[in-house]
Scaffold this motif. Structure first.
Motif, PDB file in Angstrom:
ATOM      1  N   CYS A  23       0.832  -1.210   0.000  1.00 21.48           N
ATOM      2  CA  CYS A  23       0.000   0.000   0.000  1.00 21.48           C
ATOM      3  C   CYS A  23       0.862   1.253   0.000  1.00 21.48           C
ATOM      4  N   ASN A  24       1.952   1.227   0.749  1.00 23.47           N
ATOM      5  CA  ASN A  24       2.847   2.379   0.780  1.00 23.47           C
ATOM      6  C   ASN A  24       3.543   2.578  -0.563  1.00 23.47           C
ATOM      7  N   TRP A  25       3.861   1.472  -1.262  1.00 18.52           N
ATOM      8  CA  TRP A  25       4.422   1.603  -2.609  1.00 18.52           C
ATOM      9  C   TRP A  25       3.453   2.374  -3.500  1.00 18.52           C
ATOM     10  N   VAL A  26       2.170   1.984  -3.430  1.00 19.22           N
ATOM     11  CA  VAL A  26       1.151   2.620  -4.270  1.00 19.22           C
ATOM     12  C   VAL A  26       1.020   4.101  -3.930  1.00 19.22           C
ATOM     13  N   LEU A  27       0.996   4.415  -2.646  1.00 17.11           N
ATOM     14  CA  LEU A  27       0.868   5.812  -2.225  1.00 17.11           C
ATOM     15  C   LEU A  27       2.036   6.658  -2.723  1.00 17.11           C
ATOM     16  N   ARG A  28       3.244   6.155  -2.521  1.00 13.29           N
ATOM     17  CA  ARG A  28       4.418   6.926  -2.937  1.00 13.29           C
ATOM     18  C   ARG A  28       4.479   7.058  -4.458  1.00 13.29           C
ATOM     19  N   ALA A  29       4.101   5.992  -5.161  1.00 13.22           N
ATOM     20  CA  ALA A  29       4.107   6.040  -6.627  1.00 13.22           C
ATOM     21  C   ALA A  29       3.089   7.052  -7.140  1.00 13.22           C
ATOM     22  N   TRP A  30       1.905   7.071  -6.536  1.00 11.38           N
ATOM     23  CA  TRP A  30       0.861   7.991  -6.994  1.00 11.38           C
ATOM     24  C   TRP A  30       1.257   9.443  -6.742  1.00 11.38           C
ATOM     25  N   GLU A  31       1.934   9.685  -5.620  1.00 12.98           N
ATOM     26  CA  GLU A  31       2.364  11.044  -5.304  1.00 12.98           C
ATOM     27  C   GLU A  31       3.420  11.551  -6.296  1.00 12.98           C
ATOM     28  N   LYS A  32       4.108  10.641  -6.967  1.00 12.80           N
ATOM     29  CA  LYS A  32       5.137  11.038  -7.928  1.00 12.80           C
ATOM     30  C   LYS A  32       4.555  11.400  -9.296  1.00 12.80           C
ATOM     31  N   VAL A  33       3.312  11.023  -9.554  1.00 17.34           N
ATOM     32  CA  VAL A  33       2.695  11.338 -10.843  1.00 17.34           C
ATOM     33  C   VAL A  33       2.401  12.834 -10.884  1.00 17.34           C
ATOM     34  N   LYS A  34       2.932  13.525 -11.886  1.00 12.93           N
ATOM     35  CA  LYS A  34       2.805  14.984 -11.961  1.00 12.93           C
ATOM     36  C   LYS A  34       1.438  15.418 -12.484  1.00 12.93           C
ATOM     37  N   ILE A  35       1.047  16.611 -12.062  1.00 13.13           N
ATOM     38  CA  ILE A  35      -0.204  17.182 -12.535  1.00 13.13           C
ATOM     39  C   ILE A  35      -0.199  17.303 -14.053  1.00 13.13           C
ATOM     40  N   THR A  36       0.920  17.780 -14.595  1.00 11.34           N
ATOM     41  CA  THR A  36       0.999  17.970 -16.044  1.00 11.34           C
ATOM     42  C   THR A  36       0.844  16.658 -16.790  1.00 11.34           C
TER      43      THR A  36
END
Length: 221
Positions: free
Chosen positions: A138-151
């Motif tokens: 779950c933490n992998w998913v959270l950290r990965a999603w936070e890295k996806v940029k708005i642009t």
């Protein structure tokens, strides 16, 4: 929106899972009608500012669970219109497939690689390495999603033809400045997409929606 993780198991893990991710379980580990209802309640309805927003547009592929009548009514009641992408065109018309899924999955793989090379591991009496815990995944998913940029997300909507290709609403520098601030990311993205949820906006004059003709197989997440 909060990310959702579907684990292939019957019961929920006994571990205390992170609060920033929604976890569901079923026998196949697939998205289905029941999970769609959970996603609507736990992810879509609870998105930042979702309670006060005007009508939203949700773009789905032609998976059976997306077209199920009870699911569509539930989503409509949550304040959203639904556009179904015809089978075989997801790679061209679905913003997630066009721009978001690849970097997101890459970031998840990077988390797994980091865990494999430098994470804390335990072993069975026979010497086999135990799998990562559900909390770690779950933490992998959270950290990965936070890295996806708005642009990246906005460009997915551009390339899919949902918002004008020439439109420019946020600069790369703004995106980088907000990269570590999840709240700022959500606010900026919401402000961009809100421009296209008004009946009088350019969105409704240029995007006529999709109509599905064939069913896709049930998707595994």
């Amino acid at each position: 929106l909060k990310p959702m993780v579907i684990f292939k198991r019957i019961t929920m893990p006994r571990e205390t899972l992170p609060s920033g991710v929604v976890v569901v379980c079923n026998k196949k580990g697939w998205m289905n009608t029941e999970v769609m209802h959970t996603w609507t309640n736990k992810c879509f309805r609870t998105r930042r500012g979702g309670f006060f927003k005007k009508k939203s547009l949700l773009i789905f592929d032609a998976m059976a669970a997306h077209k199920e009548t009870t699911v569509q009514k539930h989503i409509n009641n949550a304040g959203a219109h639904i556009a179904i992408i015809p089978g075989g065109l997801t790679c061209k018309l679905q913003p997630l497939d066009v721009a978001v899924n690849h970097p997101f999955k890459t970031f998840v793989c990077e988390e797994w690689d980091r865990w494999m090379t430098s994470g804390k591991h335990t072993f069975t009496p026979t010497g086999r390495q135990r799998r990562a815990t559900y909390v770690e995944v779950c933490n992998w998913v959270l950290r990965a999603w936070e890295k996806v940029k708005i642009t990246t997300i906005i460009n997915g909507f551009r390339k899919s033809g949902i918002i004008p290709e020439s439109a420019s609403y946020i600069s790369s520098s703004d995106d980088d400045a907000a990269a570590s601030d999840t709240t700022a990311n959500e606010d900026r993205l919401a402000s961009v997409m809100e421009l296209f949820c008004d009946n009088e906006s350019e969105f409704y004059s240029s995007f006529s929606g999709f109509e599905a003709e064939t069913d896709d197989d049930e998707s595994e997440f």
